[in-house]
Design a protein around this motif. Structure first.
Motif, PDB file in Angstrom:
ATOM      1  N   LYS A   1       0.712  -1.307  -0.026  1.00 52.77           N
ATOM      2  CA  LYS A   1      -0.016  -0.076  -0.088  1.00 52.77           C
ATOM      3  C   LYS A   1       0.799   1.309   0.006  1.00 52.77           C
ATOM      4  O   LYS A   1       0.376   2.375  -0.638  1.00 52.77           O
TER       5      LYS A   1
ATOM      6  N   MET B   1       2.294   1.458  -3.365  1.00 53.23           N
ATOM      7  CA  MET B   1       1.454   1.961  -4.490  1.00 53.23           C
ATOM      8  C   MET B   1       1.252   3.629  -4.242  1.00 53.23           C
ATOM      9  O   MET B   1       0.993   4.216  -5.231  1.00 53.23           O
ATOM     10  N   GLN B   2       0.952   4.029  -3.041  1.00 54.62           N
ATOM     11  CA  GLN B   2       0.600   5.236  -2.842  1.00 54.62           C
ATOM     12  C   GLN B   2       1.800   5.960  -3.309  1.00 54.62           C
ATOM     13  O   GLN B   2       1.645   7.342  -3.835  1.00 54.62           O
TER      14      GLN B   2
ATOM     15  N   SER C   1       4.241   5.368  -5.438  1.00 55.49           N
ATOM     16  CA  SER C   1       4.409   5.188  -6.882  1.00 55.49           C
ATOM     17  C   SER C   1       3.171   5.990  -7.636  1.00 55.49           C
ATOM     18  O   SER C   1       3.402   6.785  -8.647  1.00 55.49           O
ATOM     19  N   THR C   2       2.170   6.265  -7.094  1.00 51.06           N
ATOM     20  CA  THR C   2       0.890   6.923  -7.737  1.00 51.06           C
ATOM     21  C   THR C   2       1.117   8.513  -7.617  1.00 51.06           C
ATOM     22  O   THR C   2       0.951   9.194  -8.302  1.00 51.06           O
TER      23      THR C   2
ATOM     24  N   SER D   1       3.820   9.439  -9.959  1.00 53.22           N
ATOM     25  CA  SER D   1       3.303   9.448 -11.524  1.00 53.22           C
ATOM     26  C   SER D   1       2.432  10.637 -11.604  1.00 53.22           C
ATOM     27  O   SER D   1       2.631  11.284 -12.482  1.00 53.22           O
ATOM     28  N   LYS D   2       1.447  10.927 -10.655  1.00 57.65           N
ATOM     29  CA  LYS D   2       0.916  12.266 -10.755  1.00 57.65           C
ATOM     30  C   LYS D   2       1.547  13.300 -10.748  1.00 57.65           C
ATOM     31  O   LYS D   2       1.407  14.335 -11.577  1.00 57.65           O
TER      32      LYS D   2
ATOM     33  N   THR E   1       3.099  13.696 -14.247  1.00 54.91           N
ATOM     34  CA  THR E   1       1.802  14.143 -15.158  1.00 54.91           C
ATOM     35  C   THR E   1       1.734  15.641 -15.200  1.00 54.91           C
ATOM     36  O   THR E   1       1.744  16.136 -16.006  1.00 54.91           O
TER      37      THR E   1
ATOM     38  N   SER F   1      -7.658  13.991  -5.152  1.00 55.31           N
ATOM     39  CA  SER F   1      -7.655  13.404  -4.083  1.00 55.31           C
ATOM     40  C   SER F   1      -8.311  14.174  -3.061  1.00 55.31           C
ATOM     41  O   SER F   1      -8.679  13.475  -2.071  1.00 55.31           O
TER      42      SER F   1
ATOM     43  N   TYR G   1      -1.598  18.217  -3.190  1.00 44.69           N
ATOM     44  CA  TYR G   1      -1.434  16.819  -3.411  1.00 44.69           C
ATOM     45  C   TYR G   1      -0.246  16.216  -2.486  1.00 44.69           C
ATOM     46  O   TYR G   1      -0.363  15.124  -1.954  1.00 44.69           O
TER      47      TYR G   1
ATOM     48  N   ASN H   1      -0.723  13.460   0.493  1.00 49.67           N
ATOM     49  CA  ASN H   1       0.059  12.361   0.671  1.00 49.67           C
ATOM     50  C   ASN H   1       1.022  12.371   1.657  1.00 49.67           C
ATOM     51  O   ASN H   1       1.407  11.063   2.436  1.00 49.67           O
TER      52      ASN H   1
END
Length: 473
Positions: free
Chosen positions: A32, A35-36, A38-39, A42-43, A46, A94, A156, A160
């Protein structure tokens, strides 16, 4: 009475099952966090690409105003489309604040597109419209897009960071729980070990004391109380049976020893009555010399073959020999039989490969060849042939003894290959039969040795031996 295995299995399952759940929870928590993270990365990438594409679109927009080059206009539109794709790829925000900023960013980006379309339209018209105000407005809208992107990134990262801190706290709690669990398991293991030792070690200590008595020759042992553990009590029962059997065996050995002492004298006399092998060899050598003097060449060769065969059979029956020596002594046996039966019997020996380093028990092949001759060829009035073939590969040597004689029934083959005592197949030279050869080779090579018989009545017999190349030490 419970089995020790069942107790151990229950104990291991009780220990391992919670460990599996803890490891699974740890793995899920780690995934978890990963993944958090990595997300988030990634954002952020982007958003940075969207910002760069917007700036590139403005840059090419400026150049087009100056140069009127269609390539600049085309690049301006391409970078706008890329920025739009980047922003759409972000999905929903988010947090509520980011959802608002993301919605405003999309609307602002659409306004940027409309503004530079109007500016370009005025620029390309021949009516002299003033496009400068629209040009400035387009660049300002692009600046607003960048401001929204910065705000989305800031919110963001803040969101996070709070989630990451929460997961770290959970991970610390989990680590503390794992350490506490292992400490508890150590205490439980020690406690269970003490219980097991009380049921097992005390009984085994008494058993060891009784074993020491038996090793010193005292067979009157005391009764040991059962431990209520199946395996230990089976061991006690087996020990008691073993001691009883040993006492019985010792009594039988004493009785047999008295009988053997009475037979020794009879056996000695029987041995003394046998012909001395040295006398037999000396007699054969004398006959050979006389045949040589008289010029009886064939007689000399025949007696020489008999002498070599007898000497080899007496000296090598309990020793090891090379496969080459075994084949040489077979040639002497073959010569004797060919002299006796002339054209009724034919022998052929074929060797493929180097065989001098292959070791076998002495008198291994001769009894098999003799058995093929006595039971296969000799009973046939027209006689027959015996073929011996030796093939060598990297690991094994394959020896085939084949005759076209009377053959054998399946019952006879089974009797030869059966380990049980039954009718013995013995040879004329040494008394060693096929069963004895098989047993000697099995003891010598274990599973690396293979023996096969293929036979049909009135068609012949094929014996196949497979032995390891390395031989024995």
């Amino acid at each position: 009475m419970s089995r020790l295995r069942n107790k151990l299995i229950t104990f291991v399952v009780a220990i391992i099952t919670p460990m599996l759940f803890i490891n699974l929870f740890t793995l899920l928590l780690s995934n978890k966090i990963e993944m958090q993270y990595s997300t988030m990365i990634s954002k952020l990438i982007t958003m940075e690409e969207a910002k760069r594409n917007i700036n590139n679109s403005v840059l090419y927009f400026d150049k087009y105003i100056t140069t009127r080059a269609q390539d600049d206009l085309k690049n301006c539109i391409i970078n706008y489309e890329k920025a739009k794709q980047n922003i759409n790829a972000l999905g929903s925000g988010s947090t509520i604040e980011n959802m608002y900023y993301l919605r405003e960013l999309k609307n602002t980006l659409e306004s940027y597109k409309k503004s530079y379309d109007i500016t370009i339209e005025k620029l390309n018209s021949n009516m002299g419209y003033n496009f400068y105000d629209d040009f400035i407005e387009t660049k300002n809208i692009a600046h607003y897009c960048n401001e929204y992107i910065e705000k989305i990134n800031e919110n963001y990262l803040k969101y996070n960071n709070e989630n990451y801190k929460l997961l770290v706290r959970k991970n610390r709690i989990k680590d503390s729980a794992v350490i506490l669990y292992f400490l508890l398991m150590i205490i439980v293991c020690l406690f269970i070990t003490l219980i097991f030792s009380k049921n097992i070690t005390e009984t085994l200590k008494e058993l060891v004391l009784e074993v020491e008595k038996v090793s010193k020759g005292y067979f009157n042992i005391k009764k040991i109380n059962p431990s209520n553990i199946y395996e230990v009590d089976i061991l006690l029962k087996g020990f008691n049976i073993m001691v009883s059997d040993i006492k019985t065996l010792i009594d039988e050995i004493k009785e047999k020893a008295e009988i053997e002492n009475m037979l020794k004298e009879t056996q000695l006399k029987a041995l003394q009555s046998q012909i001395n092998p040295h006398f037999l060899f000396n007699t054969l050598n004398s006959i050979i010399q006389i045949a040589d003097i008289e010029g009886a060449v064939e007689t000399e060769k025949l007696m020489n073959a008999v002498s070599k065969l007898l000497r080899y059979s007496l000296s090598m029956v309990d020793r090891q020999a090379s496969l080459r020596e075994e084949l040489d002594i077979i040639k002497q046996y073959v010569y004797i039989q060919e002299t006796r039966f002339e054209d009724r019997v034919a022998f052929n020996i074929e060797v493929n490969g180097y065989i001098d380093d292959i070791i076998v028990p002495g008198m291994t092949l001769q009894p098999l060849v003799e058995n093929a001759f006595i039971h296969g060829i000799e009973p046939k009035e027209e006689g027959g042939s015996i073929r011996i073939k030796v093939d060598r590969n990297e690991k094994h040597c394959l020896i085939t003894i084949e005759d076209d004689g009377c053959g054998m029934t399946e019952e006879t083959i089974f009797s030869i290959l059966d380990d049980k005592e039954g009718k013995k197949h013995t040879g004329h030279i040494t008394g060693i039969g096929t069963k004895n050869v098989i047993k000697r080779l099995k003891l010598l090579y274990n599973d690396e040795f293979a023996f096969k018989i293929q036979s049909k009545v009135d068609e012949g017999t094929k014996i196949i031996l497979k032995i390891p190349i390395t031989g024995v030490s």
